[in-house]
Motif scaffolding. Structure first.
Motif, PDB file in Angstrom:
ATOM      1  N   LYS A 186      -7.294   9.336 -43.097  1.00 41.48           N
ATOM      2  CA  LYS A 186      -7.374   8.011 -42.707  1.00 41.48           C
ATOM      3  C   LYS A 186      -6.399   7.057 -43.313  1.00 41.48           C
ATOM      4  CE  LYS A 186     -11.992   8.389 -40.842  1.00 41.48           C
ATOM      5  NZ  LYS A 186     -12.088   9.649 -41.387  1.00 41.48           N
ATOM      6  N   GLN A 187      -5.487   6.199 -42.768  1.00 46.06           N
ATOM      7  CA  GLN A 187      -4.975   5.230 -43.324  1.00 46.06           C
ATOM      8  C   GLN A 187      -5.178   3.618 -43.055  1.00 46.06           C
ATOM      9  OE1 GLN A 187      -0.302   6.126 -43.560  1.00 46.06           O
ATOM     10  NE2 GLN A 187      -0.940   7.093 -41.469  1.00 46.06           N
ATOM     11  N   ILE A 188      -5.481   2.947 -44.057  1.00 52.15           N
ATOM     12  CA  ILE A 188      -5.607   1.632 -43.990  1.00 52.15           C
ATOM     13  C   ILE A 188      -4.780   0.726 -44.528  1.00 52.15           C
ATOM     14  CG2 ILE A 188      -8.236   2.115 -43.862  1.00 52.15           C
ATOM     15  CD1 ILE A 188      -8.216   0.783 -46.666  1.00 52.15           C
ATOM     16  N   LEU A 189      -4.846  -0.427 -44.324  1.00 51.23           N
ATOM     17  CA  LEU A 189      -3.856  -1.220 -45.096  1.00 51.23           C
ATOM     18  C   LEU A 189      -4.826  -2.157 -46.349  1.00 51.23           C
ATOM     19  CD1 LEU A 189      -2.388  -3.465 -42.028  1.00 51.23           C
ATOM     20  CD2 LEU A 189      -1.226  -1.455 -43.484  1.00 51.23           C
ATOM     21  N   LYS A 314       7.238  -2.006 -39.346  1.00 57.49           N
ATOM     22  CA  LYS A 314       8.558  -1.823 -39.888  1.00 57.49           C
ATOM     23  C   LYS A 314       9.418  -3.109 -40.252  1.00 57.49           C
ATOM     24  CE  LYS A 314      13.028   0.019 -38.527  1.00 57.49           C
ATOM     25  NZ  LYS A 314      13.770   0.872 -37.539  1.00 57.49           N
ATOM     26  N   ARG A 315       8.949  -4.327 -39.687  1.00 57.12           N
ATOM     27  CA  ARG A 315       9.398  -5.721 -39.946  1.00 57.12           C
ATOM     28  C   ARG A 315       8.750  -6.079 -41.327  1.00 57.12           C
ATOM     29  NH1 ARG A 315       8.334  -9.985 -35.613  1.00 57.12           N
ATOM     30  NH2 ARG A 315       9.720  -8.740 -34.509  1.00 57.12           N
ATOM     31  N   ALA A 316       7.586  -5.630 -41.599  1.00 52.08           N
ATOM     32  CA  ALA A 316       6.849  -5.945 -42.883  1.00 52.08           C
ATOM     33  C   ALA A 316       6.949  -5.141 -43.819  1.00 52.08           C
ATOM     34  CB  ALA A 316       5.365  -6.175 -42.427  1.00 52.08           C
ATOM     35  N   GLY A 317       7.616  -4.021 -43.672  1.00 51.11           N
ATOM     36  CA  GLY A 317       7.911  -3.189 -44.578  1.00 51.11           C
ATOM     37  C   GLY A 317       6.655  -2.121 -45.003  1.00 51.11           C
ATOM     38  N   LEU A 318       5.744  -2.037 -44.049  1.00 51.65           N
ATOM     39  CA  LEU A 318       4.522  -1.341 -44.288  1.00 51.65           C
ATOM     40  C   LEU A 318       4.552  -0.095 -43.799  1.00 51.65           C
ATOM     41  CD1 LEU A 318       1.887  -4.313 -43.435  1.00 51.65           C
ATOM     42  CD2 LEU A 318       2.571  -3.556 -45.864  1.00 51.65           C
ATOM     43  N   PRO A 319       3.781   0.864 -44.385  1.00 45.65           N
ATOM     44  CA  PRO A 319       3.618   2.158 -43.596  1.00 45.65           C
ATOM     45  C   PRO A 319       3.295   2.240 -42.312  1.00 45.65           C
ATOM     46  CG  PRO A 319       2.031   2.083 -45.664  1.00 45.65           C
ATOM     47  CD  PRO A 319       2.691   0.733 -45.298  1.00 45.65           C
ATOM     48  N   SER A 320       4.007   3.205 -41.583  1.00 46.96           N
ATOM     49  CA  SER A 320       3.771   3.313 -40.041  1.00 46.96           C
ATOM     50  C   SER A 320       2.489   4.181 -39.536  1.00 46.96           C
ATOM     51  CB  SER A 320       5.019   4.123 -39.406  1.00 46.96           C
ATOM     52  OG  SER A 320       4.949   4.439 -38.391  1.00 46.96           O
ATOM     53  N   ILE A 321       1.467   3.270 -39.827  1.00 40.26           N
ATOM     54  CA  ILE A 321      -0.038   3.661 -39.507  1.00 40.26           C
ATOM     55  C   ILE A 321      -0.137   3.721 -37.884  1.00 40.26           C
ATOM     56  CG2 ILE A 321      -0.965   2.921 -41.686  1.00 40.26           C
ATOM     57  CD1 ILE A 321      -2.070   0.177 -40.160  1.00 40.26           C
ATOM     58  N   ARG A 322      -1.240   4.534 -37.315  1.00 43.15           N
ATOM     59  CA  ARG A 322      -1.666   4.437 -36.084  1.00 43.15           C
ATOM     60  C   ARG A 322      -2.171   3.149 -35.668  1.00 43.15           C
ATOM     61  NH1 ARG A 322      -5.781   9.147 -35.911  1.00 43.15           N
ATOM     62  NH2 ARG A 322      -6.333   7.547 -37.997  1.00 43.15           N
TER      63      ARG A 322
END
Length: 385
Positions: A186-189, A314-322
């Protein structure tokens, strides 16, 4: 009229070519005609062994003439007559996809009554190696263990129904060795990433309210897209989840039932979210809380929301999470902030709190560690007195 011969009754004879042949009664046609199963072997001893095994297998079984139906034809019938009335449209589409892509091409022409456990095991081995039509960046042409397990779940249901309908004696999908299910992590911010994501959505006047609501409620993708103003109780600051949106084959969006019975629920909104929706309602001309930006009479499509999420990340420079990882982000931060699992389970629409605990063991493990440190410190203070 003669006495009806029971299933399992058989006979043995030696053929002119020297091989031994036997047959047993396995059922009856509507006309009363017998349905036989034929067996052969090099020796009488070998044939008798096969016969005894089959007599045991077909004991108390009375197959009908549909046992000669091709498996593909039976699967089509099962989908329409048995699966369709009992599952959601999106689930049925998934079932149909597994049948058409993964089962029919290999076993569709074989009579349903002749599909063996070996056939099923061979099918899964082949799918594990070459089950994809297009090259996948991670799996190549292989199907993941999780996908094969889902295919097996559909196949098993269809063949279990075939047993009940007297098409087969035993379910050939029983006792199959299945590949291990590798669950994607699981990916989270995290806190810093969540703050960055909030900065980016603040600058998006069209989508800010949608993603802020998602991050503060943890709704499923189809649930948040399917919200209507009739679901929002401004006076009490609550939101009722009554429906979900599904994307059917061809991209058509349809309204359906929530994922589970407990999916229908009423949640108390955080004050900031309740206030946000109350302000939004004042300027809304649609029945949908989050309408299609170009066609307000329609709800926003789950696929449109997904695509916009990817653009924002992408705009925020964050991982491409689901999209579903936003739900995980909400749940993880809620547990870490002290929300108990039972309460969170109700908010998320989980059937049982134990499922919530199992899903977020990484969080509850950290919570237990912090709890033990608190208790340890408390006991140490007592001991030094």
């Amino acid at each position: 009229m003669g006495k009806r011969r029971p299933s399992g009754d058989g006979m043995v004879r030696k053929r002119e070519d020297g091989r031994w042949e036997g047959r047993i009664v396995v059922g009856h046609k509507e006309s009363g005609e017998l349905i036989f199963r034929y067996l052969s072997a090099k020796t009488q001893k070998e044939l008798l062994k096969k016969l005894h095994q089959n007599i045991e297998e077909y004991r108390d079984v009375d197959l009908n003439e549909n046992s000669k139906m091709p498996l593909g034809q039976w699967l089509d019938r099962w989908l329409e007559e048995y699966a369709a009335p009992s599952v959601r449209p999106s689930t049925l589409e998934g079932y149909r996809g597994y049948v058409e892509r993964n089962i029919k091409p290999y076993l569709g022409d074989k009579p349903v009554g002749k599909v063996t456990r070996e056939d099923v095991q061979k099918l899964y081995r082949e799918l594990q190696k070459n089950g994809r039509k297009e090259l996948h960046p991670e799996y190549g042409y292989q199907l993941s263990g999780a996908t094969i397990r889902r295919i097996h779940g559909v196949f098993h249901q269809a063949m279990e129904t075939a047993v009940r309908e007297n098409l087969i004696a035993r379910n050939p999908t029983e006792g199959i060795t299945l590949p291990k299910k590798k669950t994607a992590p699981k990916q989270i911010l995290n806190d810093a990433q969540l703050e960055r994501f909030l900065e980016v959505i603040r600058a998006d006047s069209v989508w800010h309210d949608f993603f802020y609501t998602e991050l503060t409620t943890g709704l499923r993708q189809g649930e948040i897209c399917g919200l209507m103003w009739s679901d929002f109780d401004e006076a009490h600051g609550t939101l009722s989840v009554r429906r979900t949106l599904h994307i059917q084959k061809g991209g058509r969006v349809v309204t359906g039932e929530t994922k589970t019975g407990t999916g229908k629920r009423t949640i108390t909104l955080p004050p900031s979210t309740a206030q946000l929706l109350a302000q939004r309602k004042k300027h809304s001309y649609s029945q949908w809380i989050f309408p299609n930006p170009l066609r307000p009479e329609q709800p926003v499509s789950p696929s449109t929301a997904y695509n916009h999420l990817k653009m924002l990340l992408k705009r925020a420079g964050l991982p491409s999470i689901r999209f579903h990882d936003l739900r995980h982000t909400f749940a993880t931060h809620a547990l870490a902030s002290g929300v108990d699992a039972k309460t969170l389970s109700g908010i998320l629409g989980h059937t049982q709190a134990s499922f919530t605990l199992d899903t977020y063991t990484h969080v509850t493990g950290d919570m237990q560690k912090r709890a033990s440190e608190i208790v340890g410190g408390f006991m140490e203070n007592i001991m030094v007195r």
